[in-house]
Write a protein that holds these residues in place. Structure first.
Motif, PDB file in Angstrom:
ATOM      1  N   ARG A  80     -15.757  25.354 -64.364  1.00 14.38           N
ATOM      2  CA  ARG A  80     -16.314  26.506 -65.093  1.00 14.38           C
ATOM      3  C   ARG A  80     -17.631  26.946 -64.475  1.00 14.38           C
ATOM      4  O   ARG A  80     -17.896  28.139 -64.327  1.00 14.38           O
ATOM      5  CB  ARG A  80     -16.507  26.143 -66.576  1.00 14.38           C
ATOM      6  CG  ARG A  80     -15.210  26.034 -67.360  1.00 14.38           C
ATOM      7  CD  ARG A  80     -15.485  26.038 -68.855  1.00 14.38           C
ATOM      8  NE  ARG A  80     -16.310  24.899 -69.253  1.00 14.38           N
ATOM      9  CZ  ARG A  80     -15.804  23.720 -69.645  1.00 14.38           C
ATOM     10  NH1 ARG A  80     -14.494  23.533 -69.667  1.00 14.38           N
ATOM     11  NH2 ARG A  80     -16.605  22.727 -70.005  1.00 14.38           N
ATOM     12  N   ARG A  81     -18.473  25.958 -64.106  1.00 11.49           N
ATOM     13  CA  ARG A  81     -19.775  26.292 -63.516  1.00 11.49           C
ATOM     14  C   ARG A  81     -19.597  26.983 -62.173  1.00 11.49           C
ATOM     15  O   ARG A  81     -20.280  27.973 -61.882  1.00 11.49           O
ATOM     16  CB  ARG A  81     -20.594  25.008 -63.339  1.00 11.49           C
ATOM     17  CG  ARG A  81     -21.971  25.218 -62.737  1.00 11.49           C
ATOM     18  CD  ARG A  81     -22.874  25.974 -63.665  1.00 11.49           C
ATOM     19  NE  ARG A  81     -24.229  26.043 -63.133  1.00 11.49           N
ATOM     20  CZ  ARG A  81     -25.216  26.723 -63.692  1.00 11.49           C
ATOM     21  NH1 ARG A  81     -24.992  27.388 -64.829  1.00 11.49           N
ATOM     22  NH2 ARG A  81     -26.415  26.749 -63.154  1.00 11.49           N
ATOM     23  N   MET A  82     -18.684  26.489 -61.347  1.00 17.70           N
ATOM     24  CA  MET A  82     -18.469  27.097 -60.038  1.00 17.70           C
ATOM     25  C   MET A  82     -17.912  28.509 -60.175  1.00 17.70           C
ATOM     26  O   MET A  82     -18.266  29.403 -59.400  1.00 17.70           O
ATOM     27  CB  MET A  82     -17.527  26.235 -59.190  1.00 17.70           C
ATOM     28  CG  MET A  82     -18.091  24.854 -58.830  1.00 17.70           C
ATOM     29  SD  MET A  82     -19.733  24.915 -58.041  1.00 17.70           S
ATOM     30  CE  MET A  82     -20.810  24.430 -59.422  1.00 17.70           C
ATOM     31  N   LEU A  83     -17.057  28.731 -61.155  1.00 17.32           N
ATOM     32  CA  LEU A  83     -16.540  30.081 -61.386  1.00 17.32           C
ATOM     33  C   LEU A  83     -17.673  31.017 -61.808  1.00 17.32           C
ATOM     34  O   LEU A  83     -17.738  32.172 -61.375  1.00 17.32           O
ATOM     35  CB  LEU A  83     -15.445  30.057 -62.454  1.00 17.32           C
ATOM     36  CG  LEU A  83     -14.075  29.543 -61.998  1.00 17.32           C
ATOM     37  CD1 LEU A  83     -13.131  29.407 -63.192  1.00 17.32           C
ATOM     38  CD2 LEU A  83     -13.475  30.508 -60.963  1.00 17.32           C
ATOM     39  N   GLN A  84     -18.574  30.515 -62.665  1.00 10.39           N
ATOM     40  CA  GLN A  84     -19.718  31.329 -63.063  1.00 10.39           C
ATOM     41  C   GLN A  84     -20.569  31.707 -61.860  1.00 10.39           C
ATOM     42  O   GLN A  84     -20.989  32.856 -61.718  1.00 10.39           O
ATOM     43  CB  GLN A  84     -20.578  30.567 -64.078  1.00 10.39           C
ATOM     44  CG  GLN A  84     -20.007  30.498 -65.486  1.00 10.39           C
ATOM     45  CD  GLN A  84     -20.972  29.788 -66.418  1.00 10.39           C
ATOM     46  OE1 GLN A  84     -21.471  28.704 -66.122  1.00 10.39           O
ATOM     47  NE2 GLN A  84     -21.242  30.404 -67.548  1.00 10.39           N
ATOM     48  N   ILE A  85     -20.825  30.727 -60.996  1.00 13.60           N
ATOM     49  CA  ILE A  85     -21.661  30.991 -59.821  1.00 13.60           C
ATOM     50  C   ILE A  85     -20.956  31.948 -58.861  1.00 13.60           C
ATOM     51  O   ILE A  85     -21.568  32.886 -58.338  1.00 13.60           O
ATOM     52  CB  ILE A  85     -22.014  29.668 -59.113  1.00 13.60           C
ATOM     53  CG1 ILE A  85     -22.943  28.832 -60.010  1.00 13.60           C
ATOM     54  CG2 ILE A  85     -22.665  29.927 -57.763  1.00 13.60           C
ATOM     55  CD1 ILE A  85     -23.240  27.447 -59.478  1.00 13.60           C
ATOM     56  N   SER A  86     -19.665  31.728 -58.636  1.00 18.48           N
ATOM     57  CA  SER A  86     -18.940  32.592 -57.704  1.00 18.48           C
ATOM     58  C   SER A  86     -18.854  34.024 -58.212  1.00 18.48           C
ATOM     59  O   SER A  86     -18.772  34.968 -57.414  1.00 18.48           O
ATOM     60  CB  SER A  86     -17.534  32.037 -57.454  1.00 18.48           C
ATOM     61  OG  SER A  86     -16.745  32.090 -58.641  1.00 18.48           O
ATOM     62  N   HIS A  87     -18.894  34.212 -59.530  1.00 14.75           N
ATOM     63  CA  HIS A  87     -18.851  35.554 -60.111  1.00 14.75           C
ATOM     64  C   HIS A  87     -20.246  36.144 -60.324  1.00 14.75           C
ATOM     65  O   HIS A  87     -20.377  37.287 -60.754  1.00 14.75           O
ATOM     66  CB  HIS A  87     -18.114  35.533 -61.444  1.00 14.75           C
ATOM     67  CG  HIS A  87     -16.667  35.191 -61.313  1.00 14.75           C
ATOM     68  ND1 HIS A  87     -15.905  34.679 -62.355  1.00 14.75           N
ATOM     69  CD2 HIS A  87     -15.828  35.277 -60.258  1.00 14.75           C
ATOM     70  CE1 HIS A  87     -14.675  34.478 -61.945  1.00 14.75           C
ATOM     71  NE2 HIS A  87     -14.601  34.829 -60.674  1.00 14.75           N
ATOM     72  N   GLY A  88     -21.296  35.358 -60.054  1.00 12.66           N
ATOM     73  CA  GLY A  88     -22.655  35.856 -60.237  1.00 12.66           C
ATOM     74  C   GLY A  88     -23.177  35.724 -61.640  1.00 12.66           C
ATOM     75  O   GLY A  88     -24.235  36.279 -61.969  1.00 12.66           O
ATOM     76  N   ASP A  89     -22.476  34.989 -62.499  1.00 17.37           N
ATOM     77  CA  ASP A  89     -22.910  34.834 -63.887  1.00 17.37           C
ATOM     78  C   ASP A  89     -23.826  33.632 -64.070  1.00 17.37           C
ATOM     79  O   ASP A  89     -24.347  33.400 -65.166  1.00 17.37           O
ATOM     80  CB  ASP A  89     -21.688  34.682 -64.805  1.00 17.37           C
ATOM     81  CG  ASP A  89     -20.819  35.928 -64.786  1.00 17.37           C
ATOM     82  OD1 ASP A  89     -21.370  37.035 -64.677  1.00 17.37           O
ATOM     83  OD2 ASP A  89     -19.575  35.790 -64.859  1.00 17.37           O
ATOM     84  N   ALA A  90     -24.018  32.842 -63.033  1.00 10.41           N
ATOM     85  CA  ALA A  90     -24.906  31.674 -63.079  1.00 10.41           C
ATOM     86  C   ALA A  90     -25.455  31.455 -61.679  1.00 10.41           C
ATOM     87  O   ALA A  90     -25.004  32.057 -60.705  1.00 10.41           O
ATOM     88  CB  ALA A  90     -24.166  30.439 -63.586  1.00 10.41           C
ATOM     89  N   GLY A  91     -26.450  30.583 -61.591  1.00 11.55           N
ATOM     90  CA  GLY A  91     -27.058  30.298 -60.299  1.00 11.55           C
ATOM     91  C   GLY A  91     -28.561  30.464 -60.372  1.00 11.55           C
ATOM     92  O   GLY A  91     -29.162  30.347 -61.453  1.00 11.55           O
TER      93      GLY A  91
END
Length: 305
Positions: A80-91
């Motif tokens: 879930r975290r990696m998907l957030q980062i790859s979509h720009g929603d986290a990082g």
């Protein structure tokens, strides 16, 4: 051991039945039984006691069940975290601010709106000057930077305009021009000007020199200021006069004031610079929220009135 072994084991442990567990994970019962036997061989003992109608966990199975669940839960959290980062929603984004650019109202508003929309993206501010921040972009010290332009961008660095704020005069109280609503630059031909060193802020330096020359004189250069926010107290202390971006007028120090320029008003553009190959989806989100520019005004009277 693979993740599917853990999934199969948990299914059997929760269903207490091989056939029901096989239907749950979408395979046939014989392959499921084989996978469990392989897992048991790897762990060094039986995980289940096979009974005529169901199965129960052995001591090894009881110990292994919470561990298996934790592994799969951790994997899901990571996914879930990696998907957030790859979509720009986290990082995270390291943002530099040059020349008191953080005073320009559109910039804190931009950041505030971005943080409200993407609360899982951490912003790490850094303050420096334009030259240092552009070097930091190349050295991967920052991800983006608000810089004073025009400035020759290094190869691989691009920029987008953010604001084009007018410049205003900073005068010590008691100066002969303090009684004016607006002050012509030519009236300051005999004053010493406090500027930033050109090597750290060529845009502001060149704009000030050009404005004075356009008004008919070459400015007398006095003490240099180490940073733009130092100009205000230096003027108050009597070191001279200066030109600064209008947003710097938010700084209040006794003994000085800000005045609009009577005549052609120089501007201090701000751009957001970043590496063309940055590869950050979060930074793409940040850039996409670039606020629409609005008309600037040079004011109609003393700005600290």
């Amino acid at each position: 051991m693979e993740l599917r072994h853990l999934q199969y084991f948990i299914a059997v442990a929760e269903e207490r039945h091989f056939t029901r567990a096989a239907a749950r994970v979408g395979i046939q019962q014989p392959p499921l039984s084989l996978q469990i036997r392989q897992l048991e061989a790897e762990l060094g003992g039986p995980l289940f006691v096979r009974l005529p109608r169901d199965v129960v966990l052995t001591a090894l199975g009881e110990a292994f069940l919470p561990e298996a669940r934790q592994v799969l839960e951790r994997v899901e959290r990571v996914k879930r975290r990696m998907l957030q980062i790859s979509h720009g929603d986290a990082g995270h984004i390291r943002i530099g601010f040059a020349g008191a650019t953080y005073f320009e109202p559109r910039i804190p508003a931009w950041i505030r709106d971005f943080r409200a929309r993407y609360p899982d993206v951490q912003l790490h501010p850094q303050q420096s000057n334009t030259a240092s921040l552009l070097a930091a972009l190349l050295d991967d010290g920052v991800d983006a930077a608000f810089v004073r332009t025009p400035f020759e961008m290094p190869a691989g660095v691009v920029s987008v305009p953010v604001a084009d704020e007018p410049m205003v005069l900073v005068l010590p109280l008691g100066h002969a021009m303090c009684t004016r609503e607006r002050v012509p630059l030519a009236a300051l031909a005999q004053d010493e000007f406090i500027l930033l060193p050109r090597e750290i802020s060529p845009a502001l330096y060149d704009r000030t020199i050009a404005a004075c020359e356009s008004a008919g004189f070459r400015p007398k250069l006095g003490q240099e200021a180490p940073q733009i926010t130092s100009i205000v107290p230096m003027v108050a202390a009597g070191f001279g006069v200066s030109l600064v971006p209008a947003s710097v007028s938010q700084i209040r120090t006794p003994g000085m004031g800000f005045w609009p320029i009577d005549g052609d008003v120089p501007h201090a553009p701000i751009s957001l610079a970043y590496r063309a190959d940055h590869g950050s989806a979060a930074l793409d989100r940040f850039i996409a929220m670039l606020p629409a520019d609005s008309p600037d005004s040079s004011g109609s009277g003393p700005l600290d009135a």
